[in-house]
Design an enzyme around this catalytic site. Sequence first.
Site, PDB file in Angstrom:
ATOM      1  N   GLU A 140       0.826  -1.206   0.000  1.00 35.84           N
ATOM      2  CA  GLU A 140       0.000   0.000   0.000  1.00 35.84           C
ATOM      3  C   GLU A 140       0.863   1.261   0.000  1.00 35.84           C
ATOM      4  O   GLU A 140       0.513   2.266  -0.628  1.00 35.84           O
ATOM      5  CB  GLU A 140      -0.934   0.000   1.216  1.00 35.84           C
ATOM      6  CG  GLU A 140      -1.938  -1.145   1.244  1.00 35.84           C
ATOM      7  CD  GLU A 140      -2.823  -1.196   0.014  1.00 35.84           C
ATOM      8  OE1 GLU A 140      -3.094  -0.128  -0.579  1.00 35.84           O
ATOM      9  OE2 GLU A 140      -3.228  -2.302  -0.380  1.00 35.84           O
ATOM     10  N   ASP A 208       3.629  -4.364  -6.302  1.00 34.72           N
ATOM     11  CA  ASP A 208       4.257  -5.608  -5.840  1.00 34.72           C
ATOM     12  C   ASP A 208       5.779  -5.506  -5.887  1.00 34.72           C
ATOM     13  O   ASP A 208       6.478  -5.904  -4.952  1.00 34.72           O
ATOM     14  CB  ASP A 208       3.795  -6.789  -6.692  1.00 34.72           C
ATOM     15  CG  ASP A 208       2.376  -7.239  -6.378  1.00 34.72           C
ATOM     16  OD1 ASP A 208       1.853  -6.836  -5.318  1.00 34.72           O
ATOM     17  OD2 ASP A 208       1.801  -7.984  -7.182  1.00 34.72           O
TER      18      ASP A 208
END
Length: 488
Positions: A140, A208
Amino acid sequence: MNIAYKKTKVFISTALLAIALVGAGQSMAQQNKNQLPEIGTSAVSTLSLDKERIYGDAMMRQVRASMPLIQDPVLIEYINHLGNSLIRNAEGVNYQFDFFLINNKEINAFAFFGGHIGVHSGLLTMADNESELASVLAHEIAHVTQRHLARKLEAQTRTTPWTLAGMVTGVLLALVNPEAGMAALMSANAASAQASINYTRSNEKEADRVGMAILANSGFDPNGAPDFFKKMSAKYRYTSKPPAMLLTHPLPDSRITDSRNRAQAYPSRLLPVNLDFELAKARLRSRYSGEPKNNIKTFTAELRRQKYQIKEASEYALALAYFADKQYDAAEELLTELLDKHPNNLFFVDGLTDTYLEQKKYDKALTMLERLNLLMPNNQVVTLNYANSAIYAEKYALATNLLQDFLILNPGNFIAHDLLTEAYRKQDKPSQMHASQAEVYALLGLYPKAIDELHTAYNFASEKTLMKKRIKARIVQLQESENQLKRL
């Protein structure tokens, strides 16, 4: 810390906020369409960093007012300590990040403008170790540092305004209410919706990759990311209703494989079980779910069968269950033993403070917290518990001084403003009480109510005092904040 807060009933639609932001995005796009973007800064032609901060602040106020935030100093301290340990190893950090917890068993986490990152309690309790939880936070954080929401706005400026409104409303709403957000996305035309979904997948891949680097460089086990992905995939593979997180963070098998391959590029770390992580999970399980008597049975059985990662975490959970069941002596005995083993551990300090207050052992609480306040000045767990204990002990001047000093450094702390309001009420200081209550309303985005409170505070203030000048100045500030949102 266990305070019965006065709940303000406000009904605010996240969708309405999203629509307001859409309008702002369109307006900025029209104003800036002939301007060159700042070299080297992505998405600045649509949304500047200053605008992101303003939107993030507005959204956070709406979140406070409309979602079941966990206003718990110990858990807030834990999640922010973990988050900031990751931030130190991130690039492109343009804000002071704010991590918060939502009391929701759904598995979800989301980030929005201005460095605000929300984590559902269900995600924390699902994680088996701190590296798994840290992997989600790192992901995040990457969404924020890569400015994915701003970049999405910029990408959508090439579509029609109506489609832009539909897409951005869906994206923003999907952060906090994925099912409603996905429905909003589907309402836009199919071609644009598919383009938006593809762009989201691109964002996920980038988050990611960047998140993995943050995770590994922060000293966590990089395998925490693929392990958590694999666990979610296995648990929800055959369910008709996936968790909220999988609606906003799609998880195809290729993503799990990519994550495993990325992890192998970093050294694997076999880390010891983290006490604070296990205590945070225990606190959520004991204080925020289940019935006290059932929890007592559950945690007693865990201890008897040795079904735990760390014994102290199950003992702590049992102590909190005893407290909730008003078995204060049993809670005190367990918490005292735990604090003796782990001096200054804030989870145990907080639990023991609550127990002392219910037993009316105010002097014990104040003595313990006075020492810790000298050791950890302005720590939110210590300061807020100390001020709360002072209010219980009718030492209102002490509470007021503690909270005023704390708020100088932490002006947006909701709990501190709420406690300060109570301290002024107990001292029968109506002007200060209404002024403090105004700050509570302002943090909820309720500017008209806040301004009304300030007018009441002004009427109670003595004539020609500095207090009146400060109140008038604050009214002007809040009116400007309200007008700024309208202009956006």
